[in-house]
Scaffold this motif. Sequence first.
Motif, PDB file in Angstrom:
ATOM      1  N   LEU A  38      35.551  19.884  26.265  1.00 27.31           N
ATOM      2  CA  LEU A  38      35.373  18.899  27.339  1.00 27.31           C
ATOM      3  C   LEU A  38      35.762  17.503  26.877  1.00 27.31           C
ATOM      4  N   PHE A  39      35.357  17.192  25.639  1.00 29.30           N
ATOM      5  CA  PHE A  39      35.659  15.879  25.104  1.00 29.30           C
ATOM      6  C   PHE A  39      37.174  15.659  25.071  1.00 29.30           C
ATOM      7  N   PHE A  40      37.903  16.680  24.597  1.00 33.77           N
ATOM      8  CA  PHE A  40      39.357  16.540  24.519  1.00 33.77           C
ATOM      9  C   PHE A  40      39.973  16.448  25.914  1.00 33.77           C
ATOM     10  N   LEU A  41      39.410  17.236  26.843  1.00 33.02           N
ATOM     11  CA  LEU A  41      39.900  17.149  28.229  1.00 33.02           C
ATOM     12  C   LEU A  41      39.736  15.731  28.742  1.00 33.02           C
ATOM     13  N   ALA A  42      38.550  15.176  28.489  1.00 31.18           N
ATOM     14  CA  ALA A  42      38.254  13.837  28.992  1.00 31.18           C
ATOM     15  C   ALA A  42      39.113  12.786  28.305  1.00 31.18           C
ATOM     16  N   ALA A  43      39.321  12.969  26.992  1.00 35.79           N
ATOM     17  CA  ALA A  43      40.072  11.973  26.238  1.00 35.79           C
ATOM     18  C   ALA A  43      41.525  11.895  26.687  1.00 35.79           C
ATOM     19  N   TRP A  44      42.063  13.028  27.134  1.00 33.77           N
ATOM     20  CA  TRP A  44      43.467  13.066  27.516  1.00 33.77           C
ATOM     21  C   TRP A  44      43.687  12.843  29.003  1.00 33.77           C
ATOM     22  N   ILE A 312      46.274  20.463  31.443  1.00 34.43           N
ATOM     23  CA  ILE A 312      46.158  21.892  31.084  1.00 34.43           C
ATOM     24  C   ILE A 312      47.540  22.531  31.108  1.00 34.43           C
ATOM     25  N   ASN A 313      48.315  22.167  32.107  1.00 30.32           N
ATOM     26  CA  ASN A 313      49.662  22.726  32.205  1.00 30.32           C
ATOM     27  C   ASN A 313      50.501  22.355  31.001  1.00 30.32           C
ATOM     28  N   ARG A 314      50.397  21.098  30.602  1.00 26.57           N
ATOM     29  CA  ARG A 314      51.153  20.675  29.415  1.00 26.57           C
ATOM     30  C   ARG A 314      50.687  21.451  28.198  1.00 26.57           C
ATOM     31  N   PHE A 315      49.357  21.627  28.107  1.00 24.02           N
ATOM     32  CA  PHE A 315      48.774  22.332  26.982  1.00 24.02           C
ATOM     33  C   PHE A 315      49.261  23.791  26.941  1.00 24.02           C
TER      34      PHE A 315
END
Lengths: 320, 178
Positions: A38-44, A312-315
């Motif tokens: 979640l943290f990484f999702l939020a950070a990006w 998410i798509n980029r990931f």
Amino acid sequence: LNMVASSAPFPEYASRSHSGTMAGSGSARNVILFLLLLFFLAAWSTPAHAQESPYIVTYDHYLEEPGNLEVEYFSTFGTQRGGNDFDAFWSELEYGATAWWTTEFYLDGQTTFNDSTIFTGFRWENRIRLLQREHFINPVLYIEYEQTSGADKILKEVEGHDVESDYAIPNALARKEHDHELESKLLLSRTFKGWNVAENTIATKNLTGGNPWEFGYAMGFSRPLGLKASAQRCNFCPENFIAGVEMYGGLGDRYSFGLHDTSHYLAPVVAWNLPSDWTLRLSPGFGLNDNSHRFLLRWGVSREFSGIGEMINRFLGGRQ
Amino acid sequence: MILRRNLAITEEDDGSTMHHWSYWFAKWTTIFLIVFAAASTSARTKSSRLANEDNSVYAELGKAPQKAAKRENPLQDDPEAVAAGEKLFALHCAECHGEMAEGGRKAPSLLADPVQQATPGTLFWILTNGVVRRGMPVWSKLPEPQRWQLVRYIESLGPAPKSPRKGRHQLENLSKKH
């Protein structure tokens, strides 16, 4: 408030009550990994501002904006006659898949004072807007699958013959009951001249055992304190606050539909939508009959992030 | 299957039950992430298509009922309406339409002629009803005066000049900043 109850009502369970706490188990590791994700999702991603409804139980017809993720944390403190008071909490990940479909994932837990803190289950909820445009009344279909233990106390909805005494059972015993429920709701809502009026009809089927369909309701109305936006960015402008009232309760089941042996609550609600993209909610709730908890204090904090879908798509290696 | 797992959990003592919770947690997190990724792919595909179909998006403006299209903006002469609308635009709209309303992958430009030539009532109607099938949510959750403030701001942008690709209001803003 009787924040700390005098003693555990079922002392025979007290000695084992802490054996199943989240700390030290494999699930704690999973929770940490999940929070890191979640943290990484939020950070990006970038924060997104939303005009959030103040309701905690009732749903209006507004869905999450497409591609946005709202991360929410809620808490419900409840008084308990014949048992220990509790603080139930849940985290919500609300994602706008499209402009007509929002999907949410919940993690539930609770602390019963003088007993234990336990993880009580998961929920997966979907809301689908049925009509494309705004109408006099706007229907949204709600379908949720939940897998919770009997110790779940978040009271996100009240249905069937749910009564206060159901929540007095010690965690060690209550957690042994496992429920797989399919919950459907018809959400009806309308906003007129700043006022939102919403009504939810609930029908729930416990898929384990031969339990009958159970019914419930939730309704509410709310309005921003200011209808016009001020020209300056501000924290305390009246338009940032939305206040209202919600009422919810059970309506029995298929074999005994009605108000007998049901609980009902009335709760003022207020939300504060901060320009920094955070939303705070507060709702003191009051039981309306002897079957209800006398007092529920709910609060929540949430933040919305945009661009999660694209990230998410980029990931996943999607084309830019 | 579920029932069997259920029984297995019930028969065990508290100490090992959490392993099952761990299993369910991992399982449902995985399911949610798969659905999440699928949904976001779907949303992105539609968004990309939307950006490439600006003309058909603007055709939605023509669907406003006559009565709605003829509505006057009650805040037309409000001196603060544009500034308030600009603030609301930054909060709610810029994310998709771009900070300068120039459009983006998710949503079309609001500087285009069909938008700039639309009546205030038409813009208000679109804001209220959204274009749900194409990814624009309904914005009736914003009170009416705020939607009218947004309309006033969008009108103030003016059509996009050929070059540089900025509207009148943006150019004024940029010149103020520099």
